[in-house]
Design an enzyme around this catalytic site. Sequence first.
Site, PDB file in Angstrom:
ATOM      1  N   ARG A 113     163.687   6.741  63.846  1.00 42.00           N
ATOM      2  CA  ARG A 113     162.349   6.644  62.820  1.00 42.00           C
ATOM      3  C   ARG A 113     161.241   6.816  64.198  1.00 42.00           C
ATOM      4  O   ARG A 113     161.349   6.455  65.379  1.00 42.00           O
ATOM      5  CB  ARG A 113     162.295   5.494  62.518  1.00 42.00           C
ATOM      6  CG  ARG A 113     163.393   4.954  61.193  1.00 42.00           C
ATOM      7  CD  ARG A 113     163.068   3.897  60.814  1.00 42.00           C
ATOM      8  NE  ARG A 113     162.640   2.588  61.667  1.00 42.00           N
ATOM      9  CZ  ARG A 113     161.976   1.590  61.324  1.00 42.00           C
ATOM     10  NH1 ARG A 113     161.588   1.332  60.227  1.00 42.00           N
ATOM     11  NH2 ARG A 113     161.730   0.690  62.248  1.00 42.00           N
ATOM     12  N   LYS A 162     164.680 -10.542  63.932  1.00 47.27           N
ATOM     13  CA  LYS A 162     164.270 -11.404  62.900  1.00 47.27           C
ATOM     14  C   LYS A 162     165.011 -11.331  61.589  1.00 47.27           C
ATOM     15  O   LYS A 162     165.404 -12.258  61.120  1.00 47.27           O
ATOM     16  CB  LYS A 162     162.731 -11.016  62.872  1.00 47.27           C
ATOM     17  CG  LYS A 162     161.836 -11.616  63.941  1.00 47.27           C
ATOM     18  CD  LYS A 162     160.249 -11.932  63.744  1.00 47.27           C
ATOM     19  CE  LYS A 162     159.934 -10.429  63.375  1.00 47.27           C
ATOM     20  NZ  LYS A 162     159.697  -9.484  64.272  1.00 47.27           N
ATOM     21  N   ARG A 186     168.176   2.769  68.361  1.00 50.45           N
ATOM     22  CA  ARG A 186     168.230   2.513  67.109  1.00 50.45           C
ATOM     23  C   ARG A 186     168.230   3.841  66.547  1.00 50.45           C
ATOM     24  O   ARG A 186     167.250   4.429  66.619  1.00 50.45           O
ATOM     25  CB  ARG A 186     167.400   1.538  66.618  1.00 50.45           C
ATOM     26  CG  ARG A 186     167.544   0.986  65.461  1.00 50.45           C
ATOM     27  CD  ARG A 186     167.014  -0.463  65.125  1.00 50.45           C
ATOM     28  NE  ARG A 186     165.423  -0.379  64.943  1.00 50.45           N
ATOM     29  CZ  ARG A 186     164.618  -1.346  64.461  1.00 50.45           C
ATOM     30  NH1 ARG A 186     165.100  -2.756  64.589  1.00 50.45           N
ATOM     31  NH2 ARG A 186     163.384  -1.079  64.385  1.00 50.45           N
ATOM     32  N   ARG A 211     151.827 -12.907  61.179  1.00 55.55           N
ATOM     33  CA  ARG A 211     151.742 -12.137  62.403  1.00 55.55           C
ATOM     34  C   ARG A 211     150.620 -12.264  63.093  1.00 55.55           C
ATOM     35  O   ARG A 211     150.268 -11.974  64.177  1.00 55.55           O
ATOM     36  CB  ARG A 211     151.786 -10.453  61.841  1.00 55.55           C
ATOM     37  CG  ARG A 211     153.139 -10.297  61.307  1.00 55.55           C
ATOM     38  CD  ARG A 211     153.247  -8.555  61.403  1.00 55.55           C
ATOM     39  NE  ARG A 211     154.981  -8.481  61.068  1.00 55.55           N
ATOM     40  CZ  ARG A 211     155.274  -7.999  59.938  1.00 55.55           C
ATOM     41  NH1 ARG A 211     154.518  -8.155  58.929  1.00 55.55           N
ATOM     42  NH2 ARG A 211     156.454  -7.657  59.884  1.00 55.55           N
ATOM     43  N   ARG A 236     153.558  -0.679  69.459  1.00 51.62           N
ATOM     44  CA  ARG A 236     154.014  -1.920  68.548  1.00 51.62           C
ATOM     45  C   ARG A 236     153.937  -3.039  69.547  1.00 51.62           C
ATOM     46  O   ARG A 236     153.672  -4.443  68.964  1.00 51.62           O
ATOM     47  CB  ARG A 236     155.378  -1.735  67.920  1.00 51.62           C
ATOM     48  CG  ARG A 236     155.310  -0.695  66.861  1.00 51.62           C
ATOM     49  CD  ARG A 236     156.679  -0.129  66.521  1.00 51.62           C
ATOM     50  NE  ARG A 236     157.584  -0.981  65.716  1.00 51.62           N
ATOM     51  CZ  ARG A 236     158.838  -1.004  65.760  1.00 51.62           C
ATOM     52  NH1 ARG A 236     159.580   0.145  66.190  1.00 51.62           N
ATOM     53  NH2 ARG A 236     159.394  -1.971  64.957  1.00 51.62           N
TER      54      ARG A 236
END
Length: 213
Positions: free
Chosen positions: A158, A15, A129, A90, A169
Amino acid sequence: MSNIIVLLGPPGAGKGTQADKLAARLDIPKIATGDVLRAALRDGTPRGKEAKAYMDRGDLVPDSVIFGILRDVMGSPATSKGAILDGAVRTVPQAKELGIMLAELGKGVDSVLLLDISDDKLTERLSGRTVCEKCQTPYMGREPETKCEKCGSKLIRRKDDEPEAIRNRLKVYRAQTAPVIDWYGENGMKVHKVDADGPVDEVTRRAVEALEK
Ligand SMILES: [Zn+2]
Protein backbone atom coordinates in the site's frame (compact mmCIF):
# COMPACT_ATOMS: atom_id res chain seq x y z
CA MET A 1 -18.97 -2.91 36.13
CA SER A 2 -18.02 -0.99 33.04
CA ASN A 3 -14.62 -1.47 31.49
CA ILE A 4 -13.89 1.13 28.82
CA ILE A 5 -10.38 0.93 27.47
CA VAL A 6 -8.78 3.45 25.13
CA LEU A 7 -6.13 1.85 22.95
CA LEU A 8 -3.30 4.10 21.74
CA GLY A 9 -0.21 3.45 19.69
CA PRO A 10 1.61 4.34 16.51
CA PRO A 11 0.62 2.96 13.10
CA GLY A 12 1.99 -0.57 12.80
CA ALA A 13 2.01 -1.27 16.54
CA GLY A 14 -0.73 -3.87 16.02
CA LYS A 15 -3.65 -1.99 17.58
CA GLY A 16 -6.32 -3.73 15.51
CA THR A 17 -4.96 -7.21 16.21
CA GLN A 18 -4.48 -6.54 19.92
CA ALA A 19 -7.93 -4.97 20.18
CA ASP A 20 -9.42 -8.21 18.80
CA LYS A 21 -7.37 -10.38 21.17
CA LEU A 22 -8.14 -8.23 24.21
CA ALA A 23 -11.83 -8.08 23.36
CA ALA A 24 -11.93 -11.89 23.40
CA ARG A 25 -9.90 -12.16 26.60
CA LEU A 26 -11.84 -9.48 28.50
CA ASP A 27 -15.23 -10.38 27.02
CA ILE A 28 -16.05 -6.86 25.85
CA PRO A 29 -16.53 -5.73 22.23
CA LYS A 30 -13.88 -4.04 20.14
CA ILE A 31 -15.20 -0.73 18.89
CA ALA A 32 -13.05 0.46 16.00
CA THR A 33 -14.00 3.91 14.79
CA GLY A 34 -13.56 2.93 11.14
CA ASP A 35 -15.88 -0.07 11.59
CA VAL A 36 -18.68 1.86 13.30
CA LEU A 37 -18.46 4.59 10.66
CA ARG A 38 -18.73 1.98 7.87
CA ALA A 39 -21.66 0.32 9.67
CA ALA A 40 -23.49 3.66 10.02
CA LEU A 41 -22.93 4.37 6.31
CA ARG A 42 -24.12 0.88 5.34
CA ASP A 43 -27.20 1.00 7.59
CA GLY A 44 -28.05 4.54 6.49
CA THR A 45 -28.61 5.78 10.05
CA PRO A 46 -29.29 9.54 10.41
CA ARG A 47 -25.68 10.08 11.49
CA GLY A 48 -24.47 7.77 8.75
CA LYS A 49 -26.29 9.95 6.21
CA GLU A 50 -24.70 13.02 7.75
CA ALA A 51 -21.25 11.42 7.39
CA LYS A 52 -21.99 10.41 3.82
CA ALA A 53 -22.86 14.00 2.88
CA TYR A 54 -19.36 15.08 3.94
CA MET A 55 -17.72 12.19 2.14
CA ASP A 56 -19.69 12.84 -1.05
CA ARG A 57 -18.33 16.36 -1.05
CA GLY A 58 -14.83 14.95 -0.64
CA ASP A 59 -14.54 16.33 2.90
CA LEU A 60 -13.30 14.61 6.01
CA VAL A 61 -16.09 13.53 8.34
CA PRO A 62 -15.81 15.95 11.29
CA ASP A 63 -15.16 14.71 14.82
CA SER A 64 -18.61 15.90 15.92
CA VAL A 65 -20.26 13.42 13.53
CA ILE A 66 -17.84 10.59 14.35
CA PHE A 67 -18.42 11.07 18.06
CA GLY A 68 -22.17 11.15 17.45
CA ILE A 69 -21.88 7.71 15.85
CA LEU A 70 -19.65 6.48 18.69
CA ARG A 71 -22.13 7.85 21.20
CA ASP A 72 -24.92 5.76 19.68
CA VAL A 73 -22.73 2.66 20.06
CA MET A 74 -21.50 3.48 23.57
CA GLY A 75 -25.05 4.09 24.71
CA SER A 76 -26.30 0.76 23.34
CA PRO A 77 -26.67 -2.54 25.24
CA ALA A 78 -23.83 -4.01 23.16
CA THR A 79 -21.31 -1.99 25.19
CA SER A 80 -22.98 -2.22 28.60
CA LYS A 81 -20.00 -4.16 29.98
CA GLY A 82 -17.48 -1.83 28.35
CA ALA A 83 -15.50 -1.69 25.12
CA ILE A 84 -12.03 -1.49 23.67
CA LEU A 85 -11.87 1.72 21.68
CA ASP A 86 -9.51 1.50 18.71
CA GLY A 87 -8.97 4.65 16.68
CA ALA A 88 -11.31 6.90 18.68
CA VAL A 89 -8.55 9.06 20.09
CA ARG A 90 -5.73 10.40 17.96
CA THR A 91 -5.61 14.00 19.19
CA VAL A 92 -6.07 15.86 22.47
CA PRO A 93 -9.37 17.44 21.33
CA GLN A 94 -10.66 13.93 20.57
CA ALA A 95 -9.60 12.73 24.03
CA LYS A 96 -11.57 15.62 25.54
CA GLU A 97 -14.56 14.98 23.28
CA LEU A 98 -14.61 11.28 24.21
CA GLY A 99 -14.53 12.17 27.91
CA ILE A 100 -17.49 14.54 27.53
CA MET A 101 -19.49 12.08 25.44
CA LEU A 102 -18.96 9.22 27.94
CA ALA A 103 -19.76 11.49 30.90
CA GLU A 104 -23.09 12.32 29.26
CA LEU A 105 -23.80 8.59 29.22
CA GLY A 106 -22.80 8.28 32.87
CA LYS A 107 -19.62 6.49 31.88
CA GLY A 108 -15.92 7.26 31.64
CA VAL A 109 -12.61 5.95 30.39
CA ASP A 110 -11.46 3.24 32.81
CA SER A 111 -8.02 2.49 31.33
CA VAL A 112 -5.66 3.83 28.73
CA LEU A 113 -3.39 1.30 27.06
CA LEU A 114 -0.43 2.39 24.98
CA LEU A 115 1.23 -0.06 22.61
CA ASP A 116 4.78 1.19 22.65
CA ILE A 117 7.36 0.39 19.97
CA SER A 118 10.40 2.10 18.47
CA ASP A 119 10.30 3.91 15.11
CA ASP A 120 12.93 1.53 13.71
CA LYS A 121 10.84 -1.55 14.55
CA LEU A 122 7.72 0.09 13.12
CA THR A 123 9.42 0.98 9.86
CA GLU A 124 10.68 -2.60 9.60
CA ARG A 125 7.20 -3.97 10.27
CA LEU A 126 5.24 -1.64 8.03
CA SER A 127 7.58 -1.92 5.08
CA GLY A 128 7.37 -5.72 5.40
CA ARG A 129 3.62 -5.60 4.98
CA THR A 130 1.84 -6.40 1.73
CA VAL A 131 -1.81 -6.86 0.92
CA CYS A 132 -3.70 -8.75 -1.80
CA GLU A 133 -4.91 -6.24 -4.36
CA LYS A 134 -8.12 -8.19 -4.80
CA CYS A 135 -9.26 -9.75 -1.51
CA GLN A 136 -7.26 -7.41 0.76
CA THR A 137 -5.74 -10.23 2.84
CA PRO A 138 -2.71 -8.77 4.66
CA TYR A 139 0.69 -10.52 4.63
CA MET A 140 3.90 -10.01 6.60
CA GLY A 141 7.33 -10.56 5.12
CA ARG A 142 6.04 -11.27 1.61
CA GLU A 143 7.33 -9.39 -1.40
CA PRO A 144 5.04 -7.36 -3.67
CA GLU A 145 4.12 -9.14 -6.95
CA THR A 146 4.00 -12.59 -5.29
CA LYS A 147 0.66 -14.43 -5.23
CA CYS A 148 -2.11 -14.31 -2.62
CA GLU A 149 -2.58 -17.72 -0.94
CA LYS A 150 -6.34 -17.21 -0.79
CA CYS A 151 -7.28 -16.03 -4.24
CA GLY A 152 -4.12 -16.12 -6.35
CA SER A 153 -4.14 -12.40 -7.13
CA LYS A 154 -1.02 -10.34 -6.79
CA LEU A 155 0.24 -8.76 -3.57
CA ILE A 156 0.93 -5.06 -3.49
CA ARG A 157 2.47 -2.68 -0.99
CA ARG A 158 0.00 0.00 0.00
CA LYS A 159 1.15 3.56 -0.67
CA ASP A 160 0.78 4.11 3.09
CA ASP A 161 3.46 1.51 3.72
CA GLU A 162 6.14 2.97 1.42
CA PRO A 163 9.16 4.17 3.46
CA GLU A 164 8.51 7.87 2.82
CA ALA A 165 4.83 7.55 3.79
CA ILE A 166 5.78 5.62 6.93
CA ARG A 167 8.13 8.39 8.05
CA ASN A 168 5.33 10.87 7.51
CA ARG A 169 2.75 8.80 9.41
CA LEU A 170 5.11 8.45 12.37
CA LYS A 171 5.75 12.18 12.32
CA VAL A 172 2.00 12.88 12.43
CA TYR A 173 1.62 10.35 15.25
CA ARG A 174 4.41 11.90 17.32
CA ALA A 175 2.97 15.38 16.81
CA GLN A 176 -0.70 14.53 17.44
CA THR A 177 -1.01 11.44 19.57
CA ALA A 178 2.00 11.70 21.86
CA PRO A 179 0.40 14.78 23.56
CA VAL A 180 -2.69 12.62 24.21
CA ILE A 181 -0.57 10.41 26.47
CA ASP A 182 0.56 13.48 28.44
CA TRP A 183 -3.00 14.80 28.55
CA TYR A 184 -4.35 11.61 30.11
CA GLY A 185 -1.50 11.66 32.62
CA GLU A 186 -2.22 15.27 33.54
CA ASN A 187 -5.87 14.38 34.03
CA GLY A 188 -5.19 11.72 36.59
CA MET A 189 -5.41 8.71 34.29
CA LYS A 190 -2.67 6.13 34.44
CA VAL A 191 -1.45 5.22 30.97
CA HIS A 192 -0.44 1.55 30.86
CA LYS A 193 2.55 1.31 28.56
CA VAL A 194 3.02 -2.09 26.96
CA ASP A 195 6.03 -3.19 24.93
CA ALA A 196 4.46 -4.04 21.55
CA ASP A 197 7.58 -5.68 20.13
CA GLY A 198 7.19 -9.45 20.19
CA PRO A 199 4.84 -12.28 19.23
CA VAL A 200 1.15 -11.28 19.14
CA ASP A 201 0.09 -13.52 22.05
CA GLU A 202 2.99 -12.37 24.19
CA VAL A 203 1.99 -8.72 23.64
CA THR A 204 -1.62 -9.62 24.57
CA ARG A 205 -0.35 -11.28 27.76
CA ARG A 206 1.61 -8.14 28.67
CA ALA A 207 -1.43 -5.97 27.99
CA VAL A 208 -3.76 -8.07 30.16
CA GLU A 209 -1.17 -8.05 32.94
CA ALA A 210 -0.82 -4.26 32.70
CA LEU A 211 -4.59 -3.75 32.80
CA GLU A 212 -4.94 -5.97 35.86
CA LYS A 213 -2.45 -3.89 37.84
ZN1 LIG B 1 -6.31 -12.47 -2.38
